[in-house]
Enzyme design. Structure first.
Site, PDB file in Angstrom:
ATOM      1  N   PRO A   2       0.832  -1.217   0.000  1.00  0.00           N
ATOM      2  CG  PRO A   2      -0.803  -1.584   1.609  1.00  0.00           C
ATOM      3  CD  PRO A   2       0.516  -2.099   1.118  1.00  0.00           C
ATOM      4  CD  GLU A   3       3.176   3.317  -4.324  1.00  0.00           C
ATOM      5  OE1 GLU A   3       3.410   4.533  -4.405  1.00  0.00           O
ATOM      6  OE2 GLU A   3       3.447   2.508  -5.230  1.00  0.00           O
TER       7      GLU A   3
END
Length: 271
Positions: A2-3
């Site tokens: 996840p960014e």
């Protein structure tokens, strides 16, 4: 992994369901994550109220009167809101149950995430104190960015992915921002002109803001979902587009490796 936009969407998804709510119980089915789950999560969090759900870089911060729960989703972590009576699925390691029987459930198949407890001023925590500015804040600006770039001979892509320079510019968004700014990803940071760095700052802010906006409209809520927004259904100009035509000049997109990460760029538009 996840960014920043995915983590921000997670924050926005869970906050309405847990802010102002009192924790009644914490169930830890698996404490062996990247670091062992802080024992205080089980002993001190029950009875406390979640005052605010904030984010710093990719860390979610659940603030109470007695301390802060720091959550990092690692490579495969996700959070969802369920009823406390919902049977846990595989890899759902931790339940934070509230007095209204709402449950914040943490899932992490690869177990690279973390749940840590801190009573310190959160800005002084060892995981947070050295972080660079938030990319969408006024603190991320050319007056701060340019002098840092002048000191670095590393590729500009590696430079903007350095969390001490600016947080949250992960691999996907780094490639996209450099394309928008017309900068070759291997160009040394100190060889990029100030004018082009101004364009890069703007591109980073624009792309991350768009990703967050798209995530917010794509993912309605986190109730009874898998809790994982994934990568947003946005049009990526270069990332993952190897040999496809550049949307500007139609030249084929190239893929190279920089710092062991796949990097995509246009040989004609980026220099």
């Amino acid at each position: 992994m996840p960014e920043l936009p995915e983590v921000e969407t997670t924050r926005r998804g869970i906050a309405p369901h847990i802010e102002g709510k009192q924790v009644s119980q914490v169930i830890v089915r698996q404490a062996k994550l990247r670091w062992p789950v802080s024992p205080e999560v089980s002993t001190l969090l029950p009875g406390l109220c979640i005052n605010h759900v904030k984010r710093r870089a990719k860390y979610l911060l659940l603030e109470t009167d007695k301390g802060t729960l720091i959550i990092h989703l690692g490579m495969s972590g996700s959070l969802r809101i369920v009823q406390a009576s919902t049977t846990p699925e595989k890899h759902e390691h931790i339940d934070i149950i509230f007095s209204n029987n709402t449950c914040l459930r943490y899932k992490d198949p690869r177990r690279f995430g973390s749940l840590l407890w801190s009573t310190d001023v959160i800005e002084n925590h060892k995981l947070i104190q050295h972080l660079g500015p938030e990319p969408l804040s006024d603190a991320f600006n050319i007056d701060d960015f340019y002098p840092k770039a002048q000191l670095k001979k590393t590729p500009i892509k590696s430079f903007i992915m350095d969390g001490q320079v600016v947080v949250g510019v992960g691999n996907i968004y780094a490639s996209e921002a450099l394309f928008q700014a017309g900068i070759h990803p291997k160009r040394a940071a100190n060889k990029v002109s100030k004018k082009r760095l101004i364009n890069l700052v703007f591109a980073i802010k624009k792309i991350l803001a768009q990703a967050i906006q798209q995530g917010g409209t794509t993912l309605k809520d986190f109730v009874n979902s898998d809790g994982n927004p994934g990568y947003f259904q946005q049009t990526l100009n270069v990332y993952g587009q190897k040999e496809k035509p550049c949307p500007r000049c139609k030249a084929p997109i190239k893929q190279i490796i920089i710092a062991q990460r796949s990097t995509f760029y246009c040989t004609h538009c980026q220099r």
